[in-house]
Design an enzyme around this catalytic site. Structure first.
Site, short mmCIF file in Angstrom:
data_model
loop_
_atom_site.label_atom_id
_atom_site.label_comp_id
_atom_site.label_asym_id
_atom_site.label_seq_id
_atom_site.Cartn_x
_atom_site.Cartn_y
_atom_site.Cartn_z
N SER A 1 -69.91 -49.45 11.89
CA SER A 1 -68.64 -48.91 11.47
C SER A 1 -67.58 -50.02 11.50
CB SER A 1 -68.25 -47.79 12.42
OG SER A 1 -66.87 -47.55 12.34
N SER A 2 -66.57 -49.89 10.65
CA SER A 2 -65.56 -50.96 10.59
C SER A 2 -64.69 -51.00 11.86
CB SER A 2 -64.67 -50.78 9.35
OG SER A 2 -64.03 -49.54 9.39
N CYS A 3 -64.80 -49.98 12.74
CA CYS A 3 -64.00 -50.01 13.96
C CYS A 3 -64.53 -51.00 14.99
CB CYS A 3 -63.88 -48.62 14.58
SG CYS A 3 -65.42 -48.04 15.25
N TYR B 1 -67.08 -46.10 21.22
CA TYR B 1 -67.95 -46.02 20.03
C TYR B 1 -68.18 -47.42 19.46
CZ TYR B 1 -69.26 -44.74 15.23
OH TYR B 1 -69.89 -44.61 14.01
N LYS C 1 -71.65 -49.58 18.87
CA LYS C 1 -72.08 -50.09 17.56
C LYS C 1 -72.25 -51.62 17.60
CE LYS C 1 -72.65 -46.41 15.14
NZ LYS C 1 -73.96 -46.09 14.57
N HIS D 1 -62.93 -36.58 10.64
CA HIS D 1 -62.13 -37.71 10.16
C HIS D 1 -60.99 -37.17 9.30
CE1 HIS D 1 -65.92 -39.90 11.09
NE2 HIS D 1 -65.04 -40.75 11.58
#
Ligand code: GFB
Length: 339
Positions: free
Chosen positions: A108-110, A137, A141, A180
């Site tokens: 994920s881009s987070c 999270y 990842k 989301h």
């Protein structure tokens, strides 16, 4: 991948896994293996090892994960880190032990630092502190990426970590607390539109299908509320990039078919919008006629999260679905599933 290769899609009932499953079917793959959570709990090491020993998948799309929006991430960080670490560890390790030829791991881009320069290049990973609302999270990842790379180095596997931007589309979670932003916008505007038209019984049906409507939102859904309004979280100023999930699935299958590298790859559109702009676009698609109000007691999260997609474009892949069309499709899916 051969059309008859054994392909395991882990998480095939989720937003991403379901889209990958559809894409593989479109591409005429005939041997796609799936398991519902009740049949195979991916957080259980023994169950996962037994499954891989028995089924011997040749290719794996690791799309199973515990995911959620900003509120879910900040309320349940322990669940997010625990479940994701377990799933990744079990699946990646079993894939190595049982000779999987190629595995695609979805992050994920987070994972990128909160204040990373924009757009974010793959090499910005681990160059600064994370966004606190989703650090648990993100750490899980990041561990998944490191696992892929470590197994590649030590065991010569071909495990490819990819980082999609914020996703949306059919099959999403429309729960007003844990979802989301995009499904929340669609549902909030739709409910407010029904309320302003006095359609109480459709609102009740919505709650049965898509989960409870929190009391504060219920209270605002009064036909007498004039002008009708929708309350959104934060300031509306953060910027986000949105990728239609069928485009993501297309990219994943494309990479499995055409790309032999194992370096981290971003997947996105290369364009972003403020939450306010996104809200106005969604309001117009849903045809809600009232006001948008921002509740600034709620968190904004990362100020901006735009991926640099030049590596992926260099490999010949680009997103196809325009944001407006994607939101329209998702709204249609939501309406169809209300029935
Ligand atoms: O999509 P979202 O929950 O996730 O929120 P993140 C994006 C932005 O929309 C935030 C705002 O600034 C929210 O404050 N927003 C406005 C809303 N109204 C709403 C609403 O009604 N619901 C929601 N959910 N947001 C998540 C991460 O971050 O994104 C995860 O927590 C993951 O780790 C995921 O990376 C893709 O983009 O802020």
């Amino acid at each position: 991948m051969e059309k008859t290769s054994e392909i395991f899609v882990a998480g095939h009932r989720g937003l991403v896994g379901a889209a990958i499953f559809r894409r593989l079917q479109d591409h005429a793959y005939t041997n796609i293996i799936t398991r519902k959570r009740a049949e195979l709990d991916l957080t259980g090491q023994e169950a996962v090892r037994d499954f891989f020993a028995r089924e011997k998948p040749e290719y794996v799309f690791l799309a199973a994960a515990k995911v959620g929006g900003i509120m879910a991430n900040s309320t349940y960080p322990a669940d997010f880190i625990r479940e994701n670490l377990l799933i990744e560890t079990n699946v990646i390790d079993a894939a190595c032990r049982h000779g999987v030829r190629k595995l695609l791991f979805l992050g994920s881009s987070c994972i990128f630092p909160r204040m990373a320069p924009q757009p974010m290049k793959e090499e910005y990973l681990l160059t600064g502190p994370l966004e606190p609302t989703n650090s648990a999270y993100a750490v899980a990842k990041i561990a998944g990426i490191e696992m892929c790379q470590s197994y590649n180095r030590q065991y010569g596997t071909r495990f490819l970590p990819v980082m999609p931007t914020n996703l949306y589309g059919p099959n999403d979670n429309f729960d007003l607390i844990t979802s989301h932003v995009l499904p929340a916008l669609i549902r909030k505007f739709h409910l407010a539109k029904l309320a302003s038209e006095g359609n109480a019984e459709i609102i009740a049906r919505d709650e049965t299908r898509f989960g409870p409507i929190p009391d504060d939102i219920k209270a605002s859904l009064s036909p007498d509320d004039s002008p009708p309004k929708v309350v959104l979280w934060g300031t509306g100023q953060p910027k986000r990039e949105f990728l239609y999930v069928d485009d993501l699935a297309d990219a994943c299958v494309y990479l499995m078919e055409n790309y032999d590298g194992t370096e981290l790859l971003n997947i996105g559109t290369g364009e972003d919008k403020t939450i306010r702009e996104l809200a106005e676009m969604t309001r117009d698609i849903v045809e809600f006629k009232g006001e948008i109000v921002f509740d600034t007691s709620k968190p904004d999260g990362m100020p901006r999260k735009l991926l640099d997609v030049s590596k992926l474009s260099g490999l010949g892949w680009q997103a196809k679905t325009d944001l407006k069309n994607g939101i329209r499709e998702t709204y249609q899916w939501y309406l169809k599933n209300l029935k």
